[in-house]
Design a protein around this motif. Structure first.
Motif, PDB file in Angstrom:
ATOM      1  N   SER A  45      37.876  38.409  22.447  1.00 59.08           N
ATOM      2  CA  SER A  45      36.532  38.902  22.776  1.00 59.08           C
ATOM      3  C   SER A  45      35.780  37.883  23.621  1.00 59.08           C
ATOM      4  N   GLN A  96      37.122  35.601  25.531  1.00 61.91           N
ATOM      5  CA  GLN A  96      37.780  35.554  26.839  1.00 61.91           C
ATOM      6  C   GLN A  96      37.306  36.714  27.717  1.00 61.91           C
ATOM      7  N   LYS A  97      37.220  37.919  27.156  1.00 59.40           N
ATOM      8  CA  LYS A  97      36.757  39.078  27.927  1.00 59.40           C
ATOM      9  C   LYS A  97      35.310  38.895  28.367  1.00 59.40           C
ATOM     10  N   LEU A  98      34.483  38.347  27.494  1.00 58.35           N
ATOM     11  CA  LEU A  98      33.092  38.099  27.842  1.00 58.35           C
ATOM     12  C   LEU A  98      33.001  37.082  28.983  1.00 58.35           C
ATOM     13  N   ASN A  99      33.798  36.040  28.911  1.00 64.24           N
ATOM     14  CA  ASN A  99      33.828  35.022  29.954  1.00 64.24           C
ATOM     15  C   ASN A  99      34.272  35.640  31.287  1.00 64.24           C
ATOM     16  N   GLU A 100      35.287  36.488  31.250  1.00 63.41           N
ATOM     17  CA  GLU A 100      35.745  37.164  32.471  1.00 63.41           C
ATOM     18  C   GLU A 100      34.647  38.045  33.051  1.00 63.41           C
ATOM     19  N   THR A 101      33.909  38.716  32.195  1.00 63.82           N
ATOM     20  CA  THR A 101      32.804  39.567  32.647  1.00 63.82           C
ATOM     21  C   THR A 101      31.743  38.726  33.349  1.00 63.82           C
ATOM     22  N   TYR A 102      31.387  37.587  32.758  1.00 61.55           N
ATOM     23  CA  TYR A 102      30.410  36.690  33.380  1.00 61.55           C
ATOM     24  C   TYR A 102      30.917  36.193  34.732  1.00 61.55           C
ATOM     25  N   ASP A 103      32.182  35.805  34.782  1.00 65.04           N
ATOM     26  CA  ASP A 103      32.764  35.340  36.051  1.00 65.04           C
ATOM     27  C   ASP A 103      32.675  36.417  37.126  1.00 65.04           C
ATOM     28  N   ASN A 104      33.030  37.655  36.755  1.00 65.72           N
ATOM     29  CA  ASN A 104      32.965  38.758  37.712  1.00 65.72           C
ATOM     30  C   ASN A 104      31.541  39.016  38.183  1.00 65.72           C
ATOM     31  N   LEU A 105      30.592  38.926  37.272  1.00 65.27           N
ATOM     32  CA  LEU A 105      29.187  39.109  37.640  1.00 65.27           C
ATOM     33  C   LEU A 105      28.719  38.026  38.599  1.00 65.27           C
ATOM     34  N   SER A 149      29.932  38.570  42.111  1.00 63.50           N
ATOM     35  CA  SER A 149      29.320  39.699  42.826  1.00 63.50           C
ATOM     36  C   SER A 149      27.892  39.400  43.273  1.00 63.50           C
TER      37      SER A 149
END
Length: 148
Positions: A133, A135-144, A147
């Motif tokens: 969870s 890791q997924k949150l960190n990936e989401t922040y990175d993607n944001l 962008s």
């Protein structure tokens, strides 16, 4: 089996207790009141079924905890609960007492089905580990951030 209603007194608590008395089910229904954190896991582990027919849930942590304990779960087919439980639990119409009763009876009466739910629940709960969870949150922040 007895019905155990765990948690502090809440909305419509008195009317539920009165109905239990009127139907003379005092010896079949247990009201625990508040349950301390250290007592939640033993309570769930001792259950034949964890029923959570909630109208609305932000995520559905209690059914996830029950699946992680190997306890079969019954949840509403609304809100986030179908996504959390998937096919590892029984999904019912929470506005239908008949649907809830049918789901509960199926789990309680069918040993093979109960064992299947236990196995599926343990696997489903593993999908929601804290590490993945985070890791997924960190990936989401990175993607944001990319962008922006």
């Amino acid at each position: 089996p007895k019905l155990v209603i765990a948690g502090k007194k809440g909305w419509k608590y008195e009317s539920i207790m009165e109905l239990v008395r009127e139907l003379r089910l005092d010896d079949q229904v247990v009201f625990t009141g508040y349950v301390a954190n250290e007592d939640v896991t033993p309570l769930i582990n001792g259950a034949s079924l964890f029923a959570f027919p909630s109208l609305y849930e932000g995520f559905g942590m209690p059914p996830l905890e029950a699946m992680a304990c190997g306890t079969p779960v019954l949840v509403s087919n609304t809100s986030s609960l179908p996504e959390v439980v998937e096919d590892a639990g029984v999904q019912v119409d929470c506005k239908s007492p008949e649907s809830i009763a049918e789901g509960m009876m199926r789990v309680l009466e069918d040993k093979a089905f109960r064992a299947e739910l236990k196995s599926k629940g343990l696997l489903q709960a593993r999908k929601f580990r804290w590490e993945s969870s985070a890791q997924k949150l960190n990936e989401t922040y990175d993607n944001l951030m990319r962008s922006c």
